[in-house]
Design a protein around this motif. Structure first.
Motif: not given
Length: 204
Positions: A4-21
């Protein structure tokens, strides 16, 4: 893998860091933007693969949302995403996690189409507190250590206290003790459920 996707953090442009449980870990992964990549959404269950890197986070690839019918219900989706955010705040410092967290989300996701969201989530909240050894009986106030009478006020994490210690109206003690024991909200009024849900929003 699935999670399950708990959090999505945008970092540059549309790239992101995704936290998945997942059922055993909180995966921190990198997702780069591209025209061929489908959109990912907080709270959704995801089937995915990871491409590991020696120098950076593993890349999130080959993703596919695993949907539920209730996702088109805006009210239920809003409450679900509120609940999901609590998991991120509670688990964000961990890598390996107990299976209980994934299992509780899985149970909620399967039941949410036919059940009241707030009732389902306060029951799940109580199950997790109990699994962590943090669901206390209502005999003594956590603030002053004196015995509690017929009314019990509840703080974050359903910690029991006197009404005057918390400066708030309490709940019927017998009702709350039954709820803590059974993890079922069937005998609770809608007003009580709403009040318990507001406590849940303070976090685990």
């Amino acid at each position: 893998m699935q999670g399950y996707i708990l959090q999505i953090q945008k970092i540059k442009d549309e790239d992101c860091i995704v936290y998945i449980l997942t059922n055993s870990s909180l995966v921190k992964s990198y997702r780069f933007y591209g025209a061929r990549h489908s959109k990912i959404t907080q709270g959704y269950k995801l089937d995915f693969e990871l491409e590991h890197s020696m120098t950076f986070l593993p890349r999130l690839v080959n993703t596919m949302h695993l949907g539920h019918r209730w996702l088109i219900n805006r009210d239920k989706l809003f409450l679900w995403q509120q609940f999901i955010r609590l998991f991120y705040e509670h688990l964000k410092e961990l890598n390996d996690v107990e299976e209980i967290y994934f299992n509780v989300l899985e149970e909620c996701a399967l039941k949410l189409d036919k059940q009241n969201a707030k009732r389902l989530f306060i029951e799940a909240y109580a199950k997790i507190l109990d699994a962590e050894g943090r669901l206390h009986n209502c005999d003594f106030c956590f603030l002053c250590d004196y015995e509690i009478g017929d009314k019990v006020a509840l703080a974050r994490g359903f910690l029991p206290s006197h009404e005057h210690c918390m400066n708030q109206n309490g709940f019927d003690k017998d009702e709350i003790e039954e709820f803590f024991k059974t993890k079922k909200s069937l005998n609770l009024s809608d007003e009580t459920v709403n009040r318990l849900y507001n406590i849940l929003l303070d976090g685990f």
